[in-house]
Design an enzyme around this catalytic site. Structure first.
Site, PDB file in Angstrom:
ATOM      1  CG  ASP A  37      -5.358  -8.776   7.665  1.00  0.00           C
ATOM      2  OD1 ASP A  37      -6.506  -8.445   7.304  1.00  0.00           O
ATOM      3  OD2 ASP A  37      -4.368  -8.752   6.908  1.00  0.00           O
ATOM      4  CE1 TYR A  65      -1.911  -1.494   9.758  1.00  0.00           C
ATOM      5  CE2 TYR A  65      -1.499   0.290   8.206  1.00  0.00           C
ATOM      6  CZ  TYR A  65      -2.376  -0.566   8.858  1.00  0.00           C
ATOM      7  OH  TYR A  65      -3.726  -0.474   8.590  1.00  0.00           O
ATOM      8  NE  ARG A 175      -3.806  -9.337   3.785  1.00  0.00           N
ATOM      9  CZ  ARG A 175      -4.964  -9.684   3.223  1.00  0.00           C
ATOM     10  NH1 ARG A 175      -5.070 -10.831   2.584  1.00  0.00           N
ATOM     11  NH2 ARG A 175      -6.018  -8.897   3.307  1.00  0.00           N
TER      12      ARG A 175
END
Length: 285
Positions: A37, A65, A175
């Site tokens: 992103d 992440y 997300r």
């Protein structure tokens, strides 16, 4: 130059922006194995020259992440770039370390995840974010993912934020994960920061910035290094020309991917299937 460069993607630029800049710097064909992103930072492997032919071997890598989740606010994109849809008070009890760690632990394992509407998944020939931007709704199918490990990093009650590390399979949307974690905590939330620290065996410690690349710091992995864990296979000189011309050679070896050599020179990558060796990725000879 044929191989792979590990770039540390900066914030507020697309993966395609980075590809364009790197291509301009090195003057070679450049591709990637998966995007980040625009708001995300971190590991972005870029394939260079004939390294672009290696994409099929790299697209299924697991990833790690570091994620920041802000609670009490919901946005239409599920990240900080989106329009605020809803706000609510978040009780102090939600930020108890034991509670947060317990909730994070419930996400470990195989599961189905609903992708966010603002994603590039195609439905009926159009990307989901194209429907979302027009305010249109479309049926989304859940995807099978796996989360291998979740670790709590920090809790900041004053900022209503939780930071955690997640090790997950390809195709996992951070997300969506943030929204799901917020829901299990009994509130709403969005992803406010994202850093990818590992893609397969490629880590943030190996990554260089575009600025370092501009300074001609061409720190890259060759195709030979990329496949260093694959077994080595040597062909004789009299079989070299047929092999390079695409002729399948009889080779009594187990099925799999091999590094191919002739007279100690690395030729590229070959594949053995049913005791036949065929060329796959061949460098200039």
């Amino acid at each position: 130059m044929d191989g792979i460069i590990i770039v540390n993607k900066p914030q507020n630029c697309t993966s395609h922006d980075v590809v364009y800049k790197v291509k301009k710097i090195i003057g070679e064909k450049v591709g990637h194995t998966g995007t980040l992103d625009p708001m995300a930072t971190g590991v972005l492997p870029l394939l260079i020259g004939k390294g672009t032919l290696c994409s099929k071997y790299l697209i299924n890598h697991d990833k790690i992440y570091e994620v920041q989740l802000t609670l009490g606010t919901k946005t239409d994109t599920a990240d900080r770039e989106g329009k605020v849809l809803e706000k609510e008070e978040v009780s102090d009890e939600i930020f108890q370390k034991e509670k947060v760690a317990e909730v994070l632990g419930t996400f470990v394992g195989k599961q189905e995840q609903m992708p966010p509407m603002y994603s590039a998944i195609k439905v009926k020939g159009k990307k989901l974010y194209e429907y979302a931007r027009k305010g249109q709704t479309v049926e989304i199918q859940p995807r099978q993912i796996e989360i291998y490990e979740m670790k709590l990093i920090t809790i900041n009650p004053n900022e209503k934020q939780i930071e955690f590390q997640v090790h997950c399979s390809k195709g996992t949307y951070m997300r969506s994960l943030c929204e799901d974690i917020a829901k299990r905590l009994g509130t709403i939330g969005f992803m406010s920061a994202l850093k990818r620290t590992r893609v397969g065996e490629f880590s943030i410690e190996q990554a260089i910035t575009v600025e370092e690349l501009q300074e001609q710091n061409l720190n890259y992995l060759t195709i030979e290094e990329l496949f260093q864990k694959k077994p080595m296979l040597t062909i004789t000189k009299n079989r070299l020309t047929p092999f390079l011309n695409g002729v399948k050679l009889t080779m009594k070896k187990p099925d799999g991917v091999y590094r191919i050599y002739c007279e100690d020179k690395f030729l590229g990558i070959g594949v053995v299937e049913n005791e036949f060796l065929k060329r796959d990725i061949i460098l200039e000879t």
